[in-house]
Motif scaffolding. Structure first.
Motif, PDB file in Angstrom:
ATOM      1  N   ALA A 123      77.014  51.693  18.683  1.00 47.46           N
ATOM      2  CA  ALA A 123      78.104  51.534  17.719  1.00 47.46           C
ATOM      3  C   ALA A 123      79.104  50.521  18.254  1.00 47.46           C
ATOM      4  CB  ALA A 123      78.787  52.867  17.467  1.00 47.46           C
ATOM      5  N   ARG A 124      79.785  49.879  17.323  1.00 45.01           N
ATOM      6  CA  ARG A 124      80.818  48.903  17.685  1.00 45.01           C
ATOM      7  C   ARG A 124      82.104  49.283  16.960  1.00 45.01           C
ATOM      8  NH1 ARG A 124      75.999  46.219  16.516  1.00 45.01           N
ATOM      9  NH2 ARG A 124      75.354  44.652  18.039  1.00 45.01           N
ATOM     10  N   ARG A 125      83.195  49.089  17.623  1.00 39.48           N
ATOM     11  CA  ARG A 125      84.469  49.381  16.983  1.00 39.48           C
ATOM     12  C   ARG A 125      85.025  48.089  16.394  1.00 39.48           C
ATOM     13  NH1 ARG A 125      88.856  53.684  18.892  1.00 39.48           N
ATOM     14  NH2 ARG A 125      90.072  53.547  17.002  1.00 39.48           N
ATOM     15  N   HIS A 126      85.262  48.100  15.108  1.00 34.81           N
ATOM     16  CA  HIS A 126      85.862  46.965  14.394  1.00 34.81           C
ATOM     17  C   HIS A 126      87.218  47.456  13.887  1.00 34.81           C
ATOM     18  CE1 HIS A 126      81.833  44.764  13.413  1.00 34.81           C
ATOM     19  NE2 HIS A 126      81.838  45.255  14.627  1.00 34.81           N
ATOM     20  N   GLY A 127      88.268  47.080  14.578  1.00 35.49           N
ATOM     21  CA  GLY A 127      89.594  47.597  14.222  1.00 35.49           C
ATOM     22  C   GLY A 127      89.649  49.078  14.543  1.00 35.49           C
ATOM     23  N   HIS A 128      89.964  49.877  13.540  1.00 34.50           N
ATOM     24  CA  HIS A 128      90.020  51.332  13.722  1.00 34.50           C
ATOM     25  C   HIS A 128      88.717  52.017  13.322  1.00 34.50           C
ATOM     26  CE1 HIS A 128      94.258  51.369  14.680  1.00 34.50           C
ATOM     27  NE2 HIS A 128      94.460  50.545  13.664  1.00 34.50           N
ATOM     28  N   ASN A 129      87.740  51.250  12.904  1.00 38.76           N
ATOM     29  CA  ASN A 129      86.511  51.829  12.356  1.00 38.76           C
ATOM     30  C   ASN A 129      85.301  51.546  13.244  1.00 38.76           C
ATOM     31  OD1 ASN A 129      87.773  52.644   9.819  1.00 38.76           O
ATOM     32  ND2 ASN A 129      87.919  50.461   9.437  1.00 38.76           N
ATOM     33  N   TRP A 130      84.402  52.512  13.290  1.00 34.98           N
ATOM     34  CA  TRP A 130      83.137  52.339  13.995  1.00 34.98           C
ATOM     35  C   TRP A 130      82.122  51.790  13.016  1.00 34.98           C
ATOM     36  CZ3 TRP A 130      82.552  52.581  19.076  1.00 34.98           C
ATOM     37  CH2 TRP A 130      83.545  53.220  19.809  1.00 34.98           C
ATOM     38  N   ARG A 131      81.347  50.803  13.462  1.00 36.40           N
ATOM     39  CA  ARG A 131      80.302  50.186  12.641  1.00 36.40           C
ATOM     40  C   ARG A 131      78.989  50.214  13.408  1.00 36.40           C
ATOM     41  NH1 ARG A 131      82.673  50.180   7.789  1.00 36.40           N
ATOM     42  NH2 ARG A 131      84.594  49.011   7.803  1.00 36.40           N
ATOM     43  N   TYR A 132      77.916  50.286  12.662  1.00 33.97           N
ATOM     44  CA  TYR A 132      76.572  50.326  13.224  1.00 33.97           C
ATOM     45  C   TYR A 132      75.769  49.185  12.625  1.00 33.97           C
ATOM     46  CZ  TYR A 132      77.910  55.059  14.560  1.00 33.97           C
ATOM     47  OH  TYR A 132      78.558  56.142  15.096  1.00 33.97           O
ATOM     48  N   HIS A 133      75.154  48.388  13.476  1.00 32.47           N
ATOM     49  CA  HIS A 133      74.325  47.278  12.987  1.00 32.47           C
ATOM     50  C   HIS A 133      72.970  47.847  12.576  1.00 32.47           C
ATOM     51  CE1 HIS A 133      72.085  43.537  12.841  1.00 32.47           C
ATOM     52  NE2 HIS A 133      73.255  42.917  12.788  1.00 32.47           N
ATOM     53  N   ILE A 134      72.457  47.407  11.439  1.00 28.64           N
ATOM     54  CA  ILE A 134      71.210  47.947  10.903  1.00 28.64           C
ATOM     55  C   ILE A 134      70.054  47.805  11.897  1.00 28.64           C
ATOM     56  CG2 ILE A 134      70.594  45.835   9.659  1.00 28.64           C
ATOM     57  CD1 ILE A 134      70.014  49.434   8.408  1.00 28.64           C
ATOM     58  N   ASP A 135      70.015  46.719  12.659  1.00 32.08           N
ATOM     59  CA  ASP A 135      68.942  46.548  13.639  1.00 32.08           C
ATOM     60  C   ASP A 135      69.043  47.574  14.769  1.00 32.08           C
ATOM     61  OD1 ASP A 135      67.875  44.435  12.198  1.00 32.08           O
ATOM     62  OD2 ASP A 135      68.917  42.911  13.373  1.00 32.08           O
ATOM     63  N   ASP A 136      70.275  47.900  15.194  1.00 37.10           N
ATOM     64  CA  ASP A 136      70.465  48.924  16.228  1.00 37.10           C
ATOM     65  C   ASP A 136      70.066  50.306  15.712  1.00 37.10           C
ATOM     66  OD1 ASP A 136      71.466  47.006  17.995  1.00 37.10           O
ATOM     67  OD2 ASP A 136      73.549  47.365  17.380  1.00 37.10           O
ATOM     68  N   ILE A 137      70.377  50.562  14.454  1.00 38.20           N
ATOM     69  CA  ILE A 137      70.011  51.849  13.849  1.00 38.20           C
ATOM     70  C   ILE A 137      68.492  51.991  13.805  1.00 38.20           C
ATOM     71  CG2 ILE A 137      70.081  53.228  11.725  1.00 38.20           C
ATOM     72  CD1 ILE A 137      72.738  51.676  11.083  1.00 38.20           C
ATOM     73  N   GLU A 138      67.829  50.953  13.331  1.00 42.76           N
ATOM     74  CA  GLU A 138      66.366  50.995  13.228  1.00 42.76           C
ATOM     75  C   GLU A 138      65.715  51.095  14.599  1.00 42.76           C
ATOM     76  OE1 GLU A 138      64.619  51.327  10.371  1.00 42.76           O
ATOM     77  OE2 GLU A 138      66.616  51.542   9.533  1.00 42.76           O
ATOM     78  N   GLU A 139      66.227  50.354  15.575  1.00 39.28           N
ATOM     79  CA  GLU A 139      65.677  50.408  16.932  1.00 39.28           C
ATOM     80  C   GLU A 139      65.819  51.811  17.518  1.00 39.28           C
ATOM     81  OE1 GLU A 139      66.846  48.642  21.292  1.00 39.28           O
ATOM     82  OE2 GLU A 139      67.122  47.332  19.564  1.00 39.28           O
ATOM     83  N   TRP A 140      66.997  52.398  17.351  1.00 35.76           N
ATOM     84  CA  TRP A 140      67.257  53.747  17.854  1.00 35.76           C
ATOM     85  C   TRP A 140      66.323  54.752  17.169  1.00 35.76           C
ATOM     86  CZ3 TRP A 140      68.966  58.187  15.407  1.00 35.76           C
ATOM     87  CH2 TRP A 140      69.344  59.224  16.235  1.00 35.76           C
ATOM     88  N   SER A 141      66.188  54.645  15.869  1.00 35.06           N
ATOM     89  CA  SER A 141      65.355  55.557  15.110  1.00 35.06           C
ATOM     90  C   SER A 141      63.878  55.437  15.518  1.00 35.06           C
ATOM     91  CB  SER A 141      65.510  55.300  13.621  1.00 35.06           C
ATOM     92  OG  SER A 141      64.691  56.156  12.863  1.00 35.06           O
ATOM     93  N   LEU A 142      63.395  54.222  15.616  1.00 35.86           N
ATOM     94  CA  LEU A 142      61.993  54.013  15.988  1.00 35.86           C
ATOM     95  C   LEU A 142      61.685  54.528  17.390  1.00 35.86           C
ATOM     96  CD1 LEU A 142      61.328  50.492  14.462  1.00 35.86           C
ATOM     97  CD2 LEU A 142      60.332  52.665  13.739  1.00 35.86           C
ATOM     98  N   ALA A 143      62.646  54.439  18.286  1.00 33.20           N
ATOM     99  CA  ALA A 143      62.461  54.922  19.655  1.00 33.20           C
ATOM    100  C   ALA A 143      62.297  56.444  19.690  1.00 33.20           C
ATOM    101  CB  ALA A 143      63.627  54.507  20.535  1.00 33.20           C
ATOM    102  N   ARG A 144      62.707  57.110  18.639  1.00 33.70           N
ATOM    103  CA  ARG A 144      62.630  58.569  18.575  1.00 33.70           C
ATOM    104  C   ARG A 144      61.540  59.078  17.649  1.00 33.70           C
ATOM    105  NH1 ARG A 144      66.440  56.462  20.477  1.00 33.70           N
ATOM    106  NH2 ARG A 144      67.846  57.420  21.955  1.00 33.70           N
ATOM    107  N   SER A 145      60.655  58.219  17.226  1.00 35.52           N
ATOM    108  CA  SER A 145      59.629  58.622  16.262  1.00 35.52           C
ATOM    109  C   SER A 145      58.343  59.054  16.965  1.00 35.52           C
ATOM    110  CB  SER A 145      59.339  57.471  15.284  1.00 35.52           C
ATOM    111  OG  SER A 145      58.848  56.352  15.994  1.00 35.52           O
ATOM    112  N   GLY A 146      58.478  59.999  17.863  1.00 32.65           N
ATOM    113  CA  GLY A 146      57.335  60.488  18.626  1.00 32.65           C
ATOM    114  C   GLY A 146      56.435  61.436  17.859  1.00 32.65           C
ATOM    115  N   GLY A 147      56.881  61.914  16.715  1.00 34.06           N
ATOM    116  CA  GLY A 147      56.062  62.796  15.917  1.00 34.06           C
ATOM    117  C   GLY A 147      56.230  64.267  16.223  1.00 34.06           C
ATOM    118  N   GLU A 148      56.954  64.620  17.291  1.00 34.23           N
ATOM    119  CA  GLU A 148      57.152  66.033  17.600  1.00 34.23           C
ATOM    120  C   GLU A 148      57.929  66.698  16.493  1.00 34.23           C
ATOM    121  OE1 GLU A 148      58.567  67.307  21.395  1.00 34.23           O
ATOM    122  OE2 GLU A 148      57.647  65.576  22.357  1.00 34.23           O
TER     123      GLU A 148
END
Length: 75
Positions: A47-72
């Motif tokens: 996550a990145r802080r932009h002013g007072h708000n936290w933002r998430y880059h779509i590529d970081d979200i997808e990378e994080w999600s794919l890293a957890r797709s072990g199927g368990e």
């Protein structure tokens, strides 16, 4: 990732690749409170802080999600 999710992710990259916490939580299928707790614990997507708000880059979200797709626990 389903075709629909891929289409939404591509559209986000083209329009504005930074999602709010609420949008990110919706994209991941979790609550905003869960996402916040994960961020505070250092276990969520980058996550990145932009002013007072936290933002998430779509590529970081997808990378994080794919890293957890072990199927368990998946049906």
């Amino acid at each position: 990732m389903t075709d629909d999710a891929e289409t939404r992710a591509q559209a986000a990259r083209e329009v504005c690749p930074f999602l709010t916490a609420k949008q990110t939580a919706f994209h991941l299928g979790i609550s905003a409170d869960t996402l916040r707790g994960m961020r505070l614990a250092g276990k969520g997507p980058k996550a990145r802080r932009h002013g007072h708000n936290w933002r998430y880059h779509i590529d970081d979200i997808e990378e994080w999600s794919l890293a957890r797709s072990g199927g368990e626990g998946d049906v």
